[in-house]
Design an enzyme around this catalytic site. Sequence first.
Site, PDB file in Angstrom:
ATOM      1  N   GLU A   1     -13.087   5.879   5.160  1.00 49.09           N
ATOM      2  CA  GLU A   1     -12.082   4.827   5.065  1.00 49.09           C
ATOM      3  C   GLU A   1     -10.785   5.298   5.700  1.00 49.09           C
ATOM      4  O   GLU A   1      -9.958   5.948   5.038  1.00 49.09           O
ATOM      5  CB  GLU A   1     -11.823   4.474   3.590  1.00 49.09           C
ATOM      6  CG  GLU A   1     -13.018   3.876   2.881  1.00 49.09           C
ATOM      7  CD  GLU A   1     -12.588   2.903   1.779  1.00 49.09           C
ATOM      8  OE1 GLU A   1     -13.106   1.787   1.781  1.00 49.09           O
ATOM      9  OE2 GLU A   1     -11.741   3.259   0.950  1.00 49.09           O
TER      10      GLU A   1
ATOM     11  N   HIS B   1     -10.860   7.686  -3.740  1.00 47.48           N
ATOM     12  CA  HIS B   1     -10.316   6.615  -2.888  1.00 47.48           C
ATOM     13  C   HIS B   1      -8.911   7.010  -2.437  1.00 47.48           C
ATOM     14  O   HIS B   1      -8.169   7.643  -3.190  1.00 47.48           O
ATOM     15  CB  HIS B   1     -10.291   5.293  -3.658  1.00 47.48           C
ATOM     16  CG  HIS B   1     -10.020   4.122  -2.779  1.00 47.48           C
ATOM     17  ND1 HIS B   1      -8.752   3.791  -2.363  1.00 47.48           N
ATOM     18  CD2 HIS B   1     -10.864   3.216  -2.194  1.00 47.48           C
ATOM     19  CE1 HIS B   1      -8.838   2.726  -1.570  1.00 47.48           C
ATOM     20  NE2 HIS B   1     -10.093   2.362  -1.450  1.00 47.48           N
TER      21      HIS B   1
ATOM     22  N   LYS C   1     -10.818  -3.335  -6.588  1.00 48.99           N
ATOM     23  CA  LYS C   1      -9.498  -2.757  -6.879  1.00 48.99           C
ATOM     24  C   LYS C   1      -8.938  -3.406  -8.150  1.00 48.99           C
ATOM     25  O   LYS C   1      -9.711  -3.822  -9.010  1.00 48.99           O
ATOM     26  CB  LYS C   1      -8.577  -2.886  -5.661  1.00 48.99           C
ATOM     27  CG  LYS C   1      -9.238  -2.341  -4.390  1.00 48.99           C
ATOM     28  CD  LYS C   1      -8.315  -2.154  -3.228  1.00 48.99           C
ATOM     29  CE  LYS C   1      -9.107  -1.575  -2.043  1.00 48.99           C
ATOM     30  NZ  LYS C   1      -8.257  -1.287  -0.884  1.00 48.99           N
TER      31      LYS C   1
ATOM     32  N   ASN D   1     -15.341  -3.338  -3.508  1.00 50.18           N
ATOM     33  CA  ASN D   1     -14.356  -2.646  -4.351  1.00 50.18           C
ATOM     34  C   ASN D   1     -13.280  -3.662  -4.702  1.00 50.18           C
ATOM     35  O   ASN D   1     -12.445  -4.003  -3.863  1.00 50.18           O
ATOM     36  CB  ASN D   1     -13.754  -1.462  -3.577  1.00 50.18           C
ATOM     37  CG  ASN D   1     -12.598  -0.805  -4.331  1.00 50.18           C
ATOM     38  OD1 ASN D   1     -12.366  -1.095  -5.514  1.00 50.18           O
ATOM     39  ND2 ASN D   1     -11.874   0.077  -3.655  1.00 50.18           N
TER      40      ASN D   1
ATOM     41  N   GLY E   1      -6.683  -2.603   3.962  1.00 50.01           N
ATOM     42  CA  GLY E   1      -5.811  -3.697   3.556  1.00 50.01           C
ATOM     43  C   GLY E   1      -4.810  -4.097   4.622  1.00 50.01           C
ATOM     44  O   GLY E   1      -3.861  -4.829   4.341  1.00 50.01           O
TER      45      GLY E   1
ATOM     46  N   GLU F   1      -6.305   5.411  -2.331  1.00 51.49           N
ATOM     47  CA  GLU F   1      -5.247   4.946  -3.242  1.00 51.49           C
ATOM     48  C   GLU F   1      -5.101   5.880  -4.434  1.00 51.49           C
ATOM     49  O   GLU F   1      -4.005   6.042  -4.981  1.00 51.49           O
ATOM     50  CB  GLU F   1      -5.536   3.496  -3.664  1.00 51.49           C
ATOM     51  CG  GLU F   1      -5.325   2.540  -2.488  1.00 51.49           C
ATOM     52  CD  GLU F   1      -6.185   1.294  -2.502  1.00 51.49           C
ATOM     53  OE1 GLU F   1      -6.765   0.956  -3.554  1.00 51.49           O
ATOM     54  OE2 GLU F   1      -6.282   0.647  -1.434  1.00 51.49           O
TER      55      GLU F   1
ATOM     56  N   SER G   1     -10.726  -2.961   6.054  1.00 46.57           N
ATOM     57  CA  SER G   1     -10.661  -4.298   6.662  1.00 46.57           C
ATOM     58  C   SER G   1     -11.997  -4.750   7.239  1.00 46.57           C
ATOM     59  O   SER G   1     -12.037  -5.425   8.269  1.00 46.57           O
ATOM     60  CB  SER G   1      -9.551  -4.363   7.705  1.00 46.57           C
ATOM     61  OG  SER G   1      -8.290  -4.095   7.103  1.00 46.57           O
TER      62      SER G   1
HETATM   63  P1  13P Z   1      -9.982  -3.575   2.507  1.00 48.02           P
HETATM   64  O1  13P Z   1     -11.381  -4.043   2.815  1.00 48.02           O
HETATM   65  O2  13P Z   1      -9.217  -4.576   1.680  1.00 48.02           O
HETATM   66  O3  13P Z   1      -9.265  -3.112   3.723  1.00 48.02           O
HETATM   67  O4  13P Z   1     -10.136  -2.298   1.546  1.00 48.02           O
HETATM   68  C1  13P Z   1     -10.981  -1.284   1.944  1.00 48.02           C
HETATM   69  C2  13P Z   1     -11.123  -0.347   0.806  1.00 48.02           C
HETATM   70  O5  13P Z   1     -10.206   0.374   0.464  1.00 48.02           O
HETATM   71  C3  13P Z   1     -12.396  -0.354   0.075  1.00 48.02           C
HETATM   72  O6  13P Z   1     -12.459   0.701  -0.824  1.00 48.02           O
END
Ligand code: 13P
Length: 250
Positions: free
Chosen positions: A167, A96, A13, A11, A173, A98, A211
């Site tokens: 997640e 997601h 982002k 992903n 992150g 976010e 992560s």
């Molecule tokens: P990270 O791997 O950067 O922690 O992000 C995970 C994520 O949100 C994947 O959709």
Amino acid sequence: MTMNSKLMVGNWKMNGSLAANASLLSEVLSGMGGVTCRSAVCVPAAYLAPSQSLLAGSALALGAQDVSAHDAGAYTGEVSATMLRDFAVRYAIVGHSERRQYHGESDAVVASKVQRALAVGITPIVCVGESQSEREAGQTEAVVKRQLAAVIHANGHCVSEIVLAYEPVWAIGTGLTATPEQAQAVHAVLRVQLQAATAHADRVSILYGGSMNAANAASLLALPDVDGGLIGGASLKAPEFLAMLKAASR
Ligand code: 13P
């Protein structure tokens, strides 16, 4: 455990540029020898067309990061499932954290987005997960079950066609990863919930995200109910992403 091979999804982002994407994808594609797991990258909507060209004929599938809950019409800024289909999109991340957090997506909106994706044959990657405070309050199971229940309610037995991603919000992150025990416990809960909803629950890959990196991927992928990964930051570095694809191919 599903019968399928593992599924590893990057992903990106809101990262990248035309030039950076081209070099990342060419480096990933040139290192895919020996990769037998299923794989995809979910790119920003603006880069679907060039990514489609770069990935054509490869084993790395194209994904989107979101999809509209609506079919068509006066929804400025939205991208419909049918539009995604025009670019040979295989997967769309839906719900997601976010999007839930910064764009106010409710469980009901997420469930509608899943319907739109399934209706055009795009596999939604449905994200569920608890916040730090929810975990500390002992609500982890209740939160992820509520989030999945909304998708099951709206989609019935078609839920067998989704991919699910656990997640934990506190692990995204942050460099904090769920321990194997924490991840397996939640994945097992989600598997049981899917089994109650469909006779084909074993078709659903349950990915871990938060992560995940080249150093911790193997121990997470070894868990009985972890069928792959949804990878943010580490998917932006070709050598690291490739190492993870290889870890999932063993
Ligand atoms: P990270 O791997 O950067 O922690 O992000 C995970 C994520 O949100 C994947 O959709």
